[in-house]
Design an enzyme around this catalytic site. Structure first.
Site, PDB file in Angstrom:
ATOM      1  N   TRP A 103      -3.448   2.544  -3.523  1.00 21.48           N
ATOM      2  CA  TRP A 103      -4.495   1.589  -3.132  1.00 21.48           C
ATOM      3  C   TRP A 103      -4.078   0.155  -3.408  1.00 21.48           C
ATOM      4  O   TRP A 103      -4.370  -0.749  -2.626  1.00 21.48           O
ATOM      5  CB  TRP A 103      -5.824   1.943  -3.789  1.00 21.48           C
ATOM      6  CG  TRP A 103      -6.440   3.152  -3.142  1.00 21.48           C
ATOM      7  CD1 TRP A 103      -6.658   4.367  -3.728  1.00 21.48           C
ATOM      8  CD2 TRP A 103      -6.887   3.286  -1.769  1.00 21.48           C
ATOM      9  NE1 TRP A 103      -7.216   5.237  -2.806  1.00 21.48           N
ATOM     10  CE2 TRP A 103      -7.366   4.598  -1.613  1.00 21.48           C
ATOM     11  CE3 TRP A 103      -6.923   2.419  -0.676  1.00 21.48           C
ATOM     12  CZ2 TRP A 103      -7.875   5.079  -0.393  1.00 21.48           C
ATOM     13  CZ3 TRP A 103      -7.426   2.879   0.542  1.00 21.48           C
ATOM     14  CH2 TRP A 103      -7.892   4.194   0.660  1.00 21.48           C
ATOM     15  N   ASP A 173     -10.442  -3.866  -7.894  1.00 25.72           N
ATOM     16  CA  ASP A 173     -10.914  -2.814  -6.996  1.00 25.72           C
ATOM     17  C   ASP A 173     -11.379  -1.667  -7.890  1.00 25.72           C
ATOM     18  O   ASP A 173     -10.570  -0.958  -8.482  1.00 25.72           O
ATOM     19  CB  ASP A 173      -9.760  -2.364  -6.087  1.00 25.72           C
ATOM     20  CG  ASP A 173     -10.158  -1.213  -5.170  1.00 25.72           C
ATOM     21  OD1 ASP A 173     -11.313  -0.743  -5.245  1.00 25.72           O
ATOM     22  OD2 ASP A 173      -9.301  -0.773  -4.365  1.00 25.72           O
ATOM     23  N   LYS A 197     -17.730   6.945  -3.773  1.00 22.98           N
ATOM     24  CA  LYS A 197     -17.151   7.782  -4.825  1.00 22.98           C
ATOM     25  C   LYS A 197     -18.101   7.902  -6.011  1.00 22.98           C
ATOM     26  O   LYS A 197     -18.403   8.996  -6.444  1.00 22.98           O
ATOM     27  CB  LYS A 197     -15.801   7.231  -5.252  1.00 22.98           C
ATOM     28  CG  LYS A 197     -14.737   7.578  -4.218  1.00 22.98           C
ATOM     29  CD  LYS A 197     -13.690   6.546  -4.007  1.00 22.98           C
ATOM     30  CE  LYS A 197     -12.846   6.907  -2.792  1.00 22.98           C
ATOM     31  NZ  LYS A 197     -12.060   5.774  -2.318  1.00 22.98           N
TER      32      LYS A 197
HETATM   33  C1  PLP Z   1     -11.332   5.008  -1.551  1.00 23.91           C
HETATM   34  C2  PLP Z   1     -10.707   3.776  -2.056  1.00 23.91           C
HETATM   35  C3  PLP Z   1     -10.547   2.639  -1.242  1.00 23.91           C
HETATM   36  C4  PLP Z   1     -10.922   2.620   0.211  1.00 23.91           C
HETATM   37  O1  PLP Z   1     -12.285   2.566   0.368  1.00 23.91           O
HETATM   38  P1  PLP Z   1     -12.938   2.469   1.839  1.00 23.91           P
HETATM   39  O2  PLP Z   1     -14.375   2.238   1.481  1.00 23.91           O
HETATM   40  O3  PLP Z   1     -12.690   3.773   2.512  1.00 23.91           O
HETATM   41  O4  PLP Z   1     -12.325   1.336   2.546  1.00 23.91           O
HETATM   42  C5  PLP Z   1      -9.993   1.513  -1.815  1.00 23.91           C
HETATM   43  N1  PLP Z   1      -9.609   1.493  -3.098  1.00 23.91           N
HETATM   44  C6  PLP Z   1      -9.736   2.568  -3.896  1.00 23.91           C
HETATM   45  C7  PLP Z   1      -9.284   2.489  -5.323  1.00 23.91           C
HETATM   46  C8  PLP Z   1     -10.290   3.745  -3.403  1.00 23.91           C
HETATM   47  O5  PLP Z   1     -10.420   4.809  -4.197  1.00 23.91           O
END
Ligand code: PLP
Length: 362
Positions: A103, A173, A197
């Site tokens: 990521w 993030d 998540k």
């Molecule tokens: C799932 C995830 C993303 C992507 O998220 P989207 O909402 O599908 O764009 C980005 N960073 C991390 C750490 C993730 O787990």
């Protein structure tokens, strides 16, 4: 399948049964309005209350200081990969990153499309099985901000402490671990997360941003991609993902009823311990991917001696009601995602299955 699955999906992921049931009860007639919340104007008083309540709950549970704005956006965390440099990366400066895996890499690639990007530390030499030592971070003198991925969802690594960056804003993030443990928000300039998540269903992205950073962003970027547009309009500049925000609000109430974020953190620890213990006590039958210093409390990544056994594990676990245990296609192996809403009972069942599987195949 007639009962609820043992859901270890990486995202979208499990939601609490209580939340789904309340959503079901209110599905066709919300608050006596004679219609679903999905059928209502986002300018209506009923919707606005749901919207503001979700925001206030997130502030309360995550301890967000008053000089931060909470935004509900669309486009996923992936859109933030671009929106952050568009808003925070000014001329002559470099967006700097800690490169921890899949990521972080995507975030860097987007920043490179907007301007200069620099790697301040990386664990690539260790195949991203750990978070780099914070002492090894080399922040460029012209850093606009430092970006970290607090939990690498695919590799299964997580920060236990965050770097001190002084005046350089720290950007995180937190898509796969937001609200799973207490965080000192005041240490960050900006935190973002897709909801699917740990916070609710897909469709809404949370941005928590310090006011002064919004004020300083350039005015020549498209309206929808500017943070100040959404700050000025309380995330109601255009139609928000109202149903997702509503369900996220229910999930936040569930977290509060569980005792808040500290209680959730303990619950998560109890859950992951069940599974990590089986790995650690398997005498090498199961091998955790992440270095012990960086093990994630959200995504447990592991391998079995042979790929054949891994395939057999995936197949047999499915037959017994487990879902989502196959590792990400980019790294292989197995992965159990144990986000906030995954019940302890699912983790206990998985630990028992793993022990049994080893006894039969070890
Ligand atoms: C799932 C995830 C993303 C992507 O998220 P989207 O909402 O599908 O764009 C980005 N960073 C991390 C750490 C993730 O787990």
């Amino acid at each position: 399948m007639t009962k609820r699955a043992y859901n270890f999906n990486a995202g979208p992921a499990a939601l609490p049964l209580e939340v789904l049931q309340q959503g079901q009860e209110e599905f066709v007639n919300f608050a006596g309005a004679g219609m679903s919340i999905m059928e209502m104007s986002h300018r209506s008083a009923i919707y606005e209350q749901v919207h503001n309540e979700a925001q206030a709950l997130l502030r309360e549970l995550f301890g967000i200081p008053d000089n931060y704005k909470v935004l509900f956006l669309q486009g996923g965390a992936s859109t933030q990969f671009a929106m952050i440099p568009m808003n925070l990366l000014t001329a002559g400066k470099a967006a700097s990153f800690i490169m921890t895996g899949s990521w972080a890499e995507k975030a860097i690639k987007e920043a490179q499309l907007i301007g200069e990007a620099a790697i301040a530390a990386s664990s690539e030499a260790d195949k991203f099985n750990r978070i780099p030592n914070l002492a090894d971070i080399q922040l460029p003198a012209n850093a606009a901000y430092l970006h970290v991925t607090s939990n690498e969802t695919i590799e299964g690594t997580q920060y236990t402490a965050f770097p001190e960056t002084g005046d350089v804003p720290l950007v995180a993030d937190m898509s796969s671990d937001i609200l799973s443990r207490p965080v000192d928000v005041s240490k960050f300039g900006l935190i973002y997360a897709g909801a699917q998540k740990n916070l609710g269903p897909s469709g809404v992205t949370i941005v928590i941003v310090r006011e002064d950073l919004v004020a300083a962003s350039p005015k020549n970027i498209p309206t929808m991609l500017r943070y100040d547009t959404h700050v000025k309009n309380n995330s109601l500049y255009n139609t928000p993902p109202s149903y997702s925000i509503y369900l996220m609000g229910l999930m936040l109430k569930w977290v509060r009823a569980k005792g808040g974020v500290s209680a959730i953190e303990q619950y998560n620890r109890d859950k992951t311990k069940l599974i990590y213990d089986v790995i650690d006590q398997s005498g090498g039958f199961y091998r955790g991917f992440a270095d012990l210093s960086s093990r994630s409390a959200m995504n447990i990544t592991f391998r079995i001696q042979t790929e054949e056994l891994e395939k057999q594990f995936a197949k047999e676990s499915e037959q017994q009601g487990f879902v989502g245990l196959k590792g990400h296609r980019s790294v292989g192996g197995l992965r159990a995602s144990t986000y906030n809403a995954v019940p302890l009972e699912s983790c206990r069942a998985l630990a028992e299955f793993m022990t049994d599987f080893q006894q039969r195949n070890g």
